[in-house]
Scaffold this active site. Structure first.
Site, PDB file in Angstrom:
ATOM      1  CB  ILE A  37      -0.979   0.034   1.199  1.00  0.00           C
ATOM      2  CG1 ILE A  37      -1.891   1.271   1.111  1.00  0.00           C
ATOM      3  CG2 ILE A  37      -0.256  -0.082   2.513  1.00  0.00           C
ATOM      4  CD1 ILE A  37      -3.035   1.277   2.113  1.00  0.00           C
ATOM      5  CB  ALA A  38       2.394   3.360  -1.906  1.00  0.00           C
ATOM      6  CB  VAL A  39      -1.047   7.362   0.440  1.00  0.00           C
ATOM      7  CG1 VAL A  39      -1.767   8.673   0.159  1.00  0.00           C
ATOM      8  CG2 VAL A  39      -2.053   6.246   0.755  1.00  0.00           C
ATOM      9  N   GLY A  71      -6.936  10.326   4.858  1.00  0.00           N
ATOM     10  CA  GLY A  71      -7.851   9.198   5.001  1.00  0.00           C
ATOM     11  C   GLY A  71      -7.851   8.243   3.821  1.00  0.00           C
ATOM     12  N   GLY A 100      -5.409   6.107   2.731  1.00  0.00           N
ATOM     13  CA  GLY A 100      -4.898   4.795   3.111  1.00  0.00           C
ATOM     14  C   GLY A 100      -5.917   4.001   3.915  1.00  0.00           C
ATOM     15  CD  GLU A 131       4.531  -9.631   5.641  1.00  0.00           C
ATOM     16  OE1 GLU A 131       4.333  -9.013   4.584  1.00  0.00           O
ATOM     17  OE2 GLU A 131       4.208 -10.816   5.793  1.00  0.00           O
ATOM     18  CG  ASN A 173       5.229   3.220   8.571  1.00  0.00           C
ATOM     19  OD1 ASN A 173       4.620   4.181   9.041  1.00  0.00           O
ATOM     20  ND2 ASN A 173       5.138   2.857   7.301  1.00  0.00           N
ATOM     21  CE1 TYR A 178      -1.905  -0.581   7.334  1.00  0.00           C
ATOM     22  CE2 TYR A 178       0.223  -1.143   8.235  1.00  0.00           C
ATOM     23  CZ  TYR A 178      -0.558  -0.711   7.184  1.00  0.00           C
ATOM     24  OH  TYR A 178       0.028  -0.415   5.971  1.00  0.00           O
TER      25      TYR A 178
END
Length: 177
Positions: free
Chosen positions: A101-103, A111, A113, A135, A140, A147
């Site tokens: 996942i990347a923004v 919001g 992500g 993972e 981070n 999460y």
């Protein structure tokens, strides 16, 4: 080997995970969301480099993952013609796994992500695995906070997990019962 032979003789062709293009509203902004294609790889690599200052995935990894349309779903989010985020997830019988996942930096903290993660969690509920996993780099804190907010629980630490930096990762999982 038996599974491959079974696929050859099955009367029904493998079915791609369905995901029609759609709009996604986050706050006051409307974005376009669709399945990732090979044409999106350059933008995804550039985004990863801007975020991570190295590229955890390379072109071959993306090409390989985009071929697995029966068990994986990679989505890209656009603001007009600009890719602002992407997410990938594998869906197995017992487990779904968020692979990436990347923004884009200019769009972080809005919001996006969280919405993309919730979309994959919802897809996992629909497909039936008992848990969803991922993972995350142990340093981070922003991602780990997100999460946790979404119900993921801390798991085992994988020392030296990230090949390019030898940074540690933590397994996280969310039961889907």
């Amino acid at each position: 080997m038996f599974r491959k032979f079974k696929q050859w003789f099955d009367h029904e062709p493998p079915v791609e995970l369905a995901f029609p293009p759609q709009t996604m509203r986050v706050g006051e902004q409307t974005y376009q969301l669709r399945r990732m294609t090979n044409d999106d790889i350059d933008a995804a690599l550039a985004m990863e480099k801007a975020i991570y200052h190295d590229t955890p995935w390379d072109r071959i990894a993306f090409i390989s993952e985009l071929r697995k349309t029966q068990r994986s779903l990679y989505l890209v989010l656009f603001d007009d013609d600009v890719m602002v985020a992407f997410i990938g997830c594998w869906f197995g019988k017992d487990e779904a796994h968020v692979t990436n996942i990347a923004v884009a930096p200019a769009y972080q903290g809005q919001g996006i992500g969280e919405r993309l993660m919730q979309l994959m969690i919802d897809k996992a509920y629909d497909l039936g695995p008992s848990e969803i996993t991922l993972e995350v780099r142990t340093d981070n804190t922003v991602a780990k906070h997100l999460y946790h907010k979404l119900g993921f629980q801390d798991g085992e630490i994988r020392h030296g997990y990230y090949v390019s930096t030898h940074a540690d990762a933590m397994d996280m999982r969310k039961p889907l019962d």
